[in-house]
Design a protein around this motif. Structure first.
Motif, PDB file in Angstrom:
ATOM      1  N   MET A 398       0.827  -1.210   0.000  1.00  0.00           N
ATOM      2  CA  MET A 398       0.000   0.000   0.000  1.00  0.00           C
ATOM      3  C   MET A 398       0.860   1.257   0.000  1.00  0.00           C
ATOM      4  SD  MET A 398      -2.947  -1.097   2.757  1.00  0.00           S
ATOM      5  CE  MET A 398      -4.058   0.224   2.256  1.00  0.00           C
ATOM      6  N   ILE A 399       0.322   2.302  -0.620  1.00  0.00           N
ATOM      7  CA  ILE A 399       0.906   3.640  -0.578  1.00  0.00           C
ATOM      8  C   ILE A 399      -0.204   4.598  -0.168  1.00  0.00           C
ATOM      9  CG2 ILE A 399       1.927   5.513  -1.935  1.00  0.00           C
ATOM     10  CD1 ILE A 399       3.197   3.403  -3.725  1.00  0.00           C
ATOM     11  N   THR A 400       0.099   5.517   0.746  1.00  0.00           N
ATOM     12  CA  THR A 400      -0.879   6.505   1.191  1.00  0.00           C
ATOM     13  C   THR A 400      -0.322   7.889   0.927  1.00  0.00           C
ATOM     14  OG1 THR A 400      -1.770   5.054   2.909  1.00  0.00           O
ATOM     15  CG2 THR A 400      -2.177   7.410   3.148  1.00  0.00           C
ATOM     16  N   GLY A 432       5.519   3.457   3.125  1.00  0.00           N
ATOM     17  CA  GLY A 432       4.553   3.785   2.087  1.00  0.00           C
ATOM     18  C   GLY A 432       3.787   5.065   2.328  1.00  0.00           C
ATOM     19  N   LYS A 433       4.128   5.823   3.369  1.00  0.00           N
ATOM     20  CA  LYS A 433       3.452   7.106   3.623  1.00  0.00           C
ATOM     21  C   LYS A 433       4.182   8.216   2.839  1.00  0.00           C
ATOM     22  CE  LYS A 433       0.862  10.330   5.251  1.00  0.00           C
ATOM     23  NZ  LYS A 433       0.916  10.787   6.646  1.00  0.00           N
ATOM     24  N   ILE A 434       3.442   8.888   1.987  1.00  0.00           N
ATOM     25  CA  ILE A 434       3.986   9.958   1.165  1.00  0.00           C
ATOM     26  C   ILE A 434       3.245  11.246   1.507  1.00  0.00           C
ATOM     27  CG2 ILE A 434       4.632  10.632  -1.179  1.00  0.00           C
ATOM     28  CD1 ILE A 434       5.527   7.768  -0.429  1.00  0.00           C
ATOM     29  N   SER A 435       3.984  12.331   1.613  1.00  0.00           N
ATOM     30  CA  SER A 435       3.361  13.646   1.812  1.00  0.00           C
ATOM     31  C   SER A 435       3.833  14.568   0.706  1.00  0.00           C
ATOM     32  CB  SER A 435       3.733  14.229   3.177  1.00  0.00           C
ATOM     33  OG  SER A 435       3.213  13.429   4.223  1.00  0.00           O
ATOM     34  N   ALA A 436       2.893  15.265   0.085  1.00  0.00           N
ATOM     35  CA  ALA A 436       3.200  16.172  -1.018  1.00  0.00           C
ATOM     36  C   ALA A 436       3.253  17.605  -0.516  1.00  0.00           C
ATOM     37  CB  ALA A 436       2.153  16.031  -2.116  1.00  0.00           C
ATOM     38  N   PHE A 437       4.340  18.296  -0.842  1.00  0.00           N
ATOM     39  CA  PHE A 437       4.527  19.694  -0.463  1.00  0.00           C
ATOM     40  C   PHE A 437       4.768  20.506  -1.735  1.00  0.00           C
ATOM     41  CE2 PHE A 437       6.958  18.257   3.634  1.00  0.00           C
ATOM     42  CZ  PHE A 437       5.788  17.756   4.163  1.00  0.00           C
ATOM     43  N   PRO A 438       4.397  21.778  -1.745  1.00  0.00           N
ATOM     44  CA  PRO A 438       4.895  22.639  -2.827  1.00  0.00           C
ATOM     45  C   PRO A 438       6.403  22.794  -2.677  1.00  0.00           C
ATOM     46  CG  PRO A 438       3.856  23.958  -1.117  1.00  0.00           C
ATOM     47  CD  PRO A 438       3.618  22.522  -0.745  1.00  0.00           C
ATOM     48  N   GLY A 439       7.102  22.924  -3.783  1.00  0.00           N
ATOM     49  CA  GLY A 439       8.540  23.171  -3.693  1.00  0.00           C
ATOM     50  C   GLY A 439       8.805  24.576  -3.182  1.00  0.00           C
ATOM     51  N   PRO A 440       9.922  24.794  -2.512  1.00  0.00           N
ATOM     52  CA  PRO A 440      10.218  26.131  -1.970  1.00  0.00           C
ATOM     53  C   PRO A 440      10.355  27.187  -3.055  1.00  0.00           C
ATOM     54  CG  PRO A 440      12.118  24.664  -1.745  1.00  0.00           C
ATOM     55  CD  PRO A 440      10.963  23.819  -2.166  1.00  0.00           C
ATOM     56  N   GLN A 441      10.655  26.768  -4.296  1.00  0.00           N
ATOM     57  CA  GLN A 441      10.802  27.728  -5.385  1.00  0.00           C
ATOM     58  C   GLN A 441       9.457  28.186  -5.926  1.00  0.00           C
ATOM     59  OE1 GLN A 441      11.814  24.541  -5.542  1.00  0.00           O
ATOM     60  NE2 GLN A 441      14.041  24.597  -5.283  1.00  0.00           N
ATOM     61  N   ASN A 443       6.116  28.138  -8.326  1.00  0.00           N
ATOM     62  CA  ASN A 443       5.999  27.992  -9.774  1.00  0.00           C
ATOM     63  C   ASN A 443       5.761  26.557 -10.218  1.00  0.00           C
ATOM     64  OD1 ASN A 443       5.955  29.093 -12.404  1.00  0.00           O
ATOM     65  ND2 ASN A 443       8.049  28.406 -12.757  1.00  0.00           N
ATOM     66  N   GLY A 444       4.973  25.805  -9.439  1.00  0.00           N
ATOM     67  CA  GLY A 444       4.616  24.463  -9.868  1.00  0.00           C
ATOM     68  C   GLY A 444       5.590  23.374  -9.493  1.00  0.00           C
ATOM     69  N   THR A 445       6.656  23.707  -8.759  1.00  0.00           N
ATOM     70  CA  THR A 445       7.563  22.664  -8.290  1.00  0.00           C
ATOM     71  C   THR A 445       6.903  21.890  -7.153  1.00  0.00           C
ATOM     72  OG1 THR A 445       8.638  24.210  -6.762  1.00  0.00           O
ATOM     73  CG2 THR A 445       9.614  23.963  -8.958  1.00  0.00           C
ATOM     74  N   VAL A 446       7.310  20.645  -6.985  1.00  0.00           N
ATOM     75  CA  VAL A 446       6.714  19.773  -5.968  1.00  0.00           C
ATOM     76  C   VAL A 446       7.813  19.030  -5.222  1.00  0.00           C
ATOM     77  CG1 VAL A 446       5.227  17.764  -5.559  1.00  0.00           C
ATOM     78  CG2 VAL A 446       4.573  19.456  -7.276  1.00  0.00           C
ATOM     79  N   ASP A 447       7.663  18.927  -3.914  1.00  0.00           N
ATOM     80  CA  ASP A 447       8.515  18.066  -3.081  1.00  0.00           C
ATOM     81  C   ASP A 447       7.667  16.908  -2.571  1.00  0.00           C
ATOM     82  OD1 ASP A 447      10.616  19.776  -3.413  1.00  0.00           O
ATOM     83  OD2 ASP A 447      10.705  20.480  -1.343  1.00  0.00           O
ATOM     84  N   LEU A 448       8.181  15.704  -2.697  1.00  0.00           N
ATOM     85  CA  LEU A 448       7.529  14.542  -2.106  1.00  0.00           C
ATOM     86  C   LEU A 448       8.354  14.058  -0.925  1.00  0.00           C
ATOM     87  CD1 LEU A 448       6.337  12.350  -5.139  1.00  0.00           C
ATOM     88  CD2 LEU A 448       5.017  13.995  -3.780  1.00  0.00           C
ATOM     89  N   GLU A 449       7.738  14.031   0.244  1.00  0.00           N
ATOM     90  CA  GLU A 449       8.365  13.438   1.428  1.00  0.00           C
ATOM     91  C   GLU A 449       7.991  11.959   1.412  1.00  0.00           C
ATOM     92  OE1 GLU A 449       8.166  14.848   5.935  1.00  0.00           O
ATOM     93  OE2 GLU A 449       6.520  13.516   5.394  1.00  0.00           O
ATOM     94  N   VAL A 450       8.965  11.118   1.172  1.00  0.00           N
ATOM     95  CA  VAL A 450       8.740   9.685   0.959  1.00  0.00           C
ATOM     96  C   VAL A 450       9.282   8.907   2.154  1.00  0.00           C
ATOM     97  CG1 VAL A 450       9.226   7.716  -0.556  1.00  0.00           C
ATOM     98  CG2 VAL A 450       8.843   9.990  -1.534  1.00  0.00           C
ATOM     99  N   VAL A 451       8.430   8.067   2.729  1.00  0.00           N
ATOM    100  CA  VAL A 451       8.816   7.227   3.872  1.00  0.00           C
ATOM    101  C   VAL A 451       8.699   5.768   3.436  1.00  0.00           C
ATOM    102  CG1 VAL A 451       8.332   6.635   6.277  1.00  0.00           C
ATOM    103  CG2 VAL A 451       7.921   8.977   5.454  1.00  0.00           C
ATOM    104  N   LEU A 452       9.818   5.048   3.486  1.00  0.00           N
ATOM    105  CA  LEU A 452       9.845   3.666   3.005  1.00  0.00           C
ATOM    106  C   LEU A 452      10.751   2.813   3.867  1.00  0.00           C
ATOM    107  CD1 LEU A 452      10.240   4.267  -0.849  1.00  0.00           C
ATOM    108  CD2 LEU A 452       8.164   3.474   0.313  1.00  0.00           C
ATOM    109  N   ALA A 453      10.549   1.503   3.771  1.00  0.00           N
ATOM    110  CA  ALA A 453      11.489   0.567   4.368  1.00  0.00           C
ATOM    111  C   ALA A 453      12.859   0.784   3.720  1.00  0.00           C
ATOM    112  CB  ALA A 453      11.016  -0.865   4.146  1.00  0.00           C
ATOM    113  N   PRO A 454      13.951   0.617   4.463  1.00  0.00           N
ATOM    114  CA  PRO A 454      15.289   0.918   3.927  1.00  0.00           C
ATOM    115  C   PRO A 454      15.605   0.230   2.602  1.00  0.00           C
ATOM    116  CG  PRO A 454      15.408   0.623   6.290  1.00  0.00           C
ATOM    117  CD  PRO A 454      14.015   0.264   5.903  1.00  0.00           C
TER     118      PRO A 454
END
Length: 471
Positions: A398-400, A432-441, A443-454
């Protein structure tokens, strides 16, 4: 960078500067399932303020007090009445305020190169670790921690997830910053109402002592921010909507493209030839969006990195804001949770053997179909079987996806500059927990905070299909 270098030096309670005129707000169909979720933990890394430590703390405490007068529910407590209904009692009980110091940590060290994991020190910038929202019956609904660094400050905020969703969280946080900057009148007043489709007479029953977390929280995890430029996201979107076409974007086209994805890109290369077009208005539901395209690529690559069998079902859950999906619409600043989770399922074999368009279209069709009638069916379904939200990765496939790149996370300035970064704590994190953030720049940039098993994270870092889009 030892996280033990963060030391809490003081704690106090902050109360609204005006008494609440809101008495009680009953938790809704969208609020109640979150009682087993942990407090939301989000905050901003800010440059060095031109204030002494004493003046900084005085400013933030006073500003928080004034802000709570506009958000009286956050200074209250949860209460379960004799009928079993859970309410927010707006009784001005106050929130917690912590002052911490980390003189050996710098803003530069906290924003490492893109190939590094998120520094664990961020986990020490928040209070209420491992605290379920149900604890709001006897704990404050908000805890703010201000951590002074060697060359900056981090303002971390933990808020009860049964009381706010991301929209309400960021409205509160940005109002806090607005007041600190000196605003005499706030620009975005929350709407406190409980006469919506989410209001329910049904009762959610709990075991003695309250619910338990639906995920262990003890497994080894890696956390990483993946940055995506606007150009990379547009390429992904073009790939999802036009299989076989290679997009060509010039800088003016990228910068001029509307942020809501409702305008068509113009130049594409097909079979080596460039075809020209014009910017034209499009139905926003007719094409797969940028974010759906990015989500589909993440779904494919994480699933491949997990090395699952072809016949196993994998599920991608995406939280959606229902405020604008209802008819009539809820106010954009409705205070509380107004979200539902959209699950999209496929077998591993289907997901990986088809092109990106296939999985992106699955997500797209589910999102487009989530209209007023779908929201109302979800409410009725919950009322027929009241239950907590099942947060976690129960079958290893699963991915959330949570949060949103549309949240105004960088639209706050406490008086000495916009955030250098937005980060979260350890709350509600699992494989599998993902959080979406706007990029600091912006203009449509995106940061994904991705949490996964090593092992999964290591495989994702070597997934060429995914990494070609990462900045």
């Amino acid at each position: 960078m030892p996280s033990s270098s963060v030391v809490v030096v003081s704690k106090c309670s902050i109360y609204p500067d005006l008494k609440s005129t809101v008495k009680s707000l009953r938790l809704s169909v969208s609020d109640l399932p979150m009682l087993s979720c942990q407090y939301i933990q989000k905050g901003v890394l800010l440059p060095q303020p031109p204030l002494s430590s004493a003046d900084l703390l005085s400013l933030l405490k006073l500003s928080l007090s004034k802000t709570l007068s506009h958000f009286p529910a956050l200074a209250g407590r949860l209460h379960t009445d004799d009928a079993g209904h859970v309410h927010i009692v707006c009784n001005d009980s106050g929130v917690d305020f912590f002052h911490a110091k980390a003189p050996h940590l710098s803003t530069g060290a906290l924003i490492p190169p893109p190939d590094h994991d998120i520094p664990p020190a961020f986990r020490r910038f928040f209070q209420f670790d491992n605290t379920l929202s149900y604890a709001g019956h006897n704990k404050p609904l908000v805890a703010v921690q201000v951590t002074e660094l060697s060359d900056g400050v981090f303002v971390g905020c933990a808020v009860n997830h049964a009381v706010v969703d991301g929209t309400s969280f960021w409205n509160f946080f940005n109002t806090f910053a607005e007041v600190a900057k000196g605003a005499k009148k706030i620009s975005r007043s929350p709407v406190f109402r409980r006469d919506t489709v989410f209001d329910t007479p049904e009762v959610l029953y709990f075991p003695e002592g309250g619910p338990s977390a639906t995920f262990s929280g003890n497994e080894p995890l890696r956390e990483k921010i993946f940055h995506f430029s606007r150009e990379a996201i547009l390429k992904l979107k073009s790939r999802a909507n036009n299989p076989g076409r290679e997009p060509e974007f010039s800088a003016p086209e990228i910068l001029g493209k509307k942020s809501n994805d409702s305008w068509a890109a113009v130049n594409c290369k097909t079979n080596g030839k460039i075809t020209e077009g014009i910017l034209e208005k499009k139905d926003p539901t007719a094409e797969i969006s940028s974010f759906q395209s990015l989500s589909a690529q993440l779904w494919r690559s994480v699933t491949r990195a997990r090395n699952l069998s072809a016949g196993k079902t994998t599920t991608f859950r995406m939280a959606v804001n229902c405020r604008h999906r209802l008819e009539p619409r809820l106010e954009p600043l409705y205070f509380g949770n107004a979200i539902q989770s959209i699950p999209t399922a496929a077998t591993v074999g289907e997901l990986l053997s088809n092109e990106l368009r296939w999985s992106a279209d699955l997500l797209h069709q589910n999102v487009v179909a989530h209209d007023d009638a779908t929201v109302r069916r979800g409410v009725k379904d919950w009322e027929s079987n009241p239950r907590l939200f099942p947060l976690g990765n129960f079958d290893g496939a699963m991915i959330t996806m949570g949060s949103s790149p549309r949240f105004p996370m960088y639209d706050n300035d406490f008086g000495w500059g916009r955030p250098l970064a937005v980060r979260s704590g350890r709350a509600n994190k699992f494989d599998g927990k993902i959080s979406a953030f706007p990029g600091p720049q912006g203009n449509g940039t995106v940061d994904l905070e991705v949490v996964l098993a090593p092992d999964t994270m290591a495989a994702l870092e070597n997934d060429l299909e995914f990494m070609q889009y990462v900045s």
